[in-house]
Write a protein that holds these residues in place. Structure first.
Motif, short mmCIF file in Angstrom:
data_model
loop_
_atom_site.label_atom_id
_atom_site.label_comp_id
_atom_site.label_asym_id
_atom_site.label_seq_id
_atom_site.Cartn_x
_atom_site.Cartn_y
_atom_site.Cartn_z
N LYS A 1 0.83 -1.20 0.00
CA LYS A 1 0.00 0.00 0.00
C LYS A 1 0.87 1.26 0.00
O LYS A 1 0.57 2.24 -0.70
N GLU A 2 1.94 1.26 0.77
CA GLU A 2 2.83 2.43 0.82
C GLU A 2 3.49 2.66 -0.54
O GLU A 2 3.63 3.80 -0.99
N LEU B 1 4.21 5.64 -5.52
CA LEU B 1 4.34 5.69 -6.98
C LEU B 1 3.08 6.20 -7.68
O LEU B 1 3.12 6.55 -8.85
N GLY B 2 1.96 6.20 -6.97
CA GLY B 2 0.71 6.65 -7.57
C GLY B 2 0.16 5.68 -8.59
O GLY B 2 -0.41 6.08 -9.60
N VAL B 3 0.36 4.38 -8.35
CA VAL B 3 -0.14 3.34 -9.26
C VAL B 3 -0.91 2.31 -8.45
O VAL B 3 -0.83 2.27 -7.23
N GLY B 4 -1.64 1.46 -9.16
CA GLY B 4 -2.44 0.44 -8.50
C GLY B 4 -1.66 -0.84 -8.22
O GLY B 4 -0.55 -1.04 -8.70
N ARG B 5 -2.28 -1.70 -7.44
CA ARG B 5 -1.66 -2.97 -7.05
C ARG B 5 -1.35 -3.84 -8.27
O ARG B 5 -0.31 -4.49 -8.32
N GLU B 6 -2.26 -3.85 -9.25
CA GLU B 6 -2.04 -4.68 -10.44
C GLU B 6 -0.79 -4.27 -11.19
O GLU B 6 -0.04 -5.12 -11.67
N SER B 7 -0.55 -2.97 -11.32
CA SER B 7 0.66 -2.50 -12.00
C SER B 7 1.91 -2.99 -11.28
O SER B 7 2.85 -3.49 -11.90
N ASP C 1 13.28 3.13 -6.28
CA ASP C 1 13.73 4.34 -6.98
C ASP C 1 14.83 4.01 -7.99
O ASP C 1 14.80 4.47 -9.13
N ASP C 2 15.81 3.22 -7.58
CA ASP C 2 16.91 2.84 -8.48
C ASP C 2 16.38 2.06 -9.68
O ASP C 2 16.81 2.27 -10.81
N TRP C 3 15.43 1.16 -9.43
CA TRP C 3 14.84 0.36 -10.50
C TRP C 3 14.11 1.25 -11.50
O TRP C 3 14.24 1.08 -12.72
N ILE C 4 13.36 2.23 -11.00
CA ILE C 4 12.65 3.15 -11.89
C ILE C 4 13.63 3.98 -12.69
O ILE C 4 13.49 4.14 -13.90
N ARG C 5 14.66 4.51 -12.03
CA ARG C 5 15.66 5.34 -12.73
C ARG C 5 16.39 4.56 -13.82
O ARG C 5 16.79 5.13 -14.82
N SER C 6 16.54 3.26 -13.64
CA SER C 6 17.24 2.45 -14.64
C SER C 6 16.31 2.05 -15.78
O SER C 6 16.73 1.32 -16.68
N GLY C 7 15.06 2.50 -15.75
CA GLY C 7 14.12 2.23 -16.84
C GLY C 7 13.24 1.02 -16.60
O GLY C 7 12.53 0.59 -17.51
N GLY C 8 13.24 0.47 -15.41
CA GLY C 8 12.46 -0.73 -15.13
C GLY C 8 10.97 -0.58 -15.33
O GLY C 8 10.29 -1.52 -15.72
N ALA C 9 10.43 0.61 -15.09
CA ALA C 9 8.99 0.82 -15.21
C ALA C 9 8.59 1.43 -16.55
O ALA C 9 7.41 1.65 -16.80
N ALA C 10 9.57 1.68 -17.42
CA ALA C 10 9.26 2.29 -18.71
C ALA C 10 8.43 1.34 -19.56
O ALA C 10 8.66 0.14 -19.57
N GLU C 11 7.45 1.90 -20.27
CA GLU C 11 6.63 1.07 -21.15
C GLU C 11 7.43 0.70 -22.38
O GLU C 11 8.13 1.52 -22.95
N GLU C 12 7.31 -0.56 -22.75
CA GLU C 12 7.97 -1.04 -23.96
C GLU C 12 6.94 -1.11 -25.07
O GLU C 12 5.84 -1.62 -24.86
N SER C 13 7.30 -0.66 -26.25
CA SER C 13 6.34 -0.61 -27.36
C SER C 13 5.87 -2.00 -27.76
O SER C 13 4.72 -2.18 -28.12
N ASN C 14 6.72 -3.02 -27.68
CA ASN C 14 6.30 -4.35 -28.11
C ASN C 14 5.28 -4.98 -27.16
O ASN C 14 4.55 -5.86 -27.54
N GLU C 15 5.21 -4.53 -25.90
CA GLU C 15 4.19 -5.05 -24.99
C GLU C 15 2.80 -4.60 -25.42
O GLU C 15 1.84 -5.32 -25.28
N LYS C 16 2.69 -3.39 -25.93
CA LYS C 16 1.39 -2.88 -26.38
C LYS C 16 0.88 -3.67 -27.58
O LYS C 16 -0.31 -3.82 -27.77
N GLU C 17 1.80 -4.17 -28.41
CA GLU C 17 1.42 -4.87 -29.63
C GLU C 17 0.96 -6.30 -29.35
O GLU C 17 0.20 -6.86 -30.11
N ASN C 18 1.43 -6.91 -28.27
CA ASN C 18 1.11 -8.31 -27.98
C ASN C 18 -0.27 -8.49 -27.43
O ASN C 18 -0.88 -7.81 -26.80
#
Length: 68
Positions: free
Chosen positions: A12-13, A18-24, A51-68
């Motif tokens: 929950k914290e 991050l301002g996102v839901g549990r599913e994300s 924070d380190d994971w996000i800064r390294s691009g871990g949460a960035a959306e990948e274009s190929n995921e949207k296509e699948n």
């Protein structure tokens, strides 16, 4: 007790932080190696690792995921 030791955060914290839901967060853990630790039935996090994971691009959306 050492004041420099970072406390563990709950799901929950992290959702609020991050301002996102549990599913994300669950998808990030399962598909993108978000740093999280299972303690019994609960997920625990270190915000500095998140924070380190996000800064390294871990949460960035990948274009190929949207296509699948």
């Amino acid at each position: 007790m050492d004041k420099n030791i970072e406390k563990w955060s709950t799901m929950k914290e992290v959702q609020e932080y991050l301002g996102v839901g549990r599913e994300s967060i669950m998808q990030w853990i399962n598909k993108r190696n978000m740093p999280a630790y299972k303690v019994g039935r609960l997920w625990k996090f270190k915000l500095s690792e998140v924070d380190d994971w996000i800064r390294s691009g871990g949460a960035a959306e990948e274009s190929n995921e949207k296509e699948n």
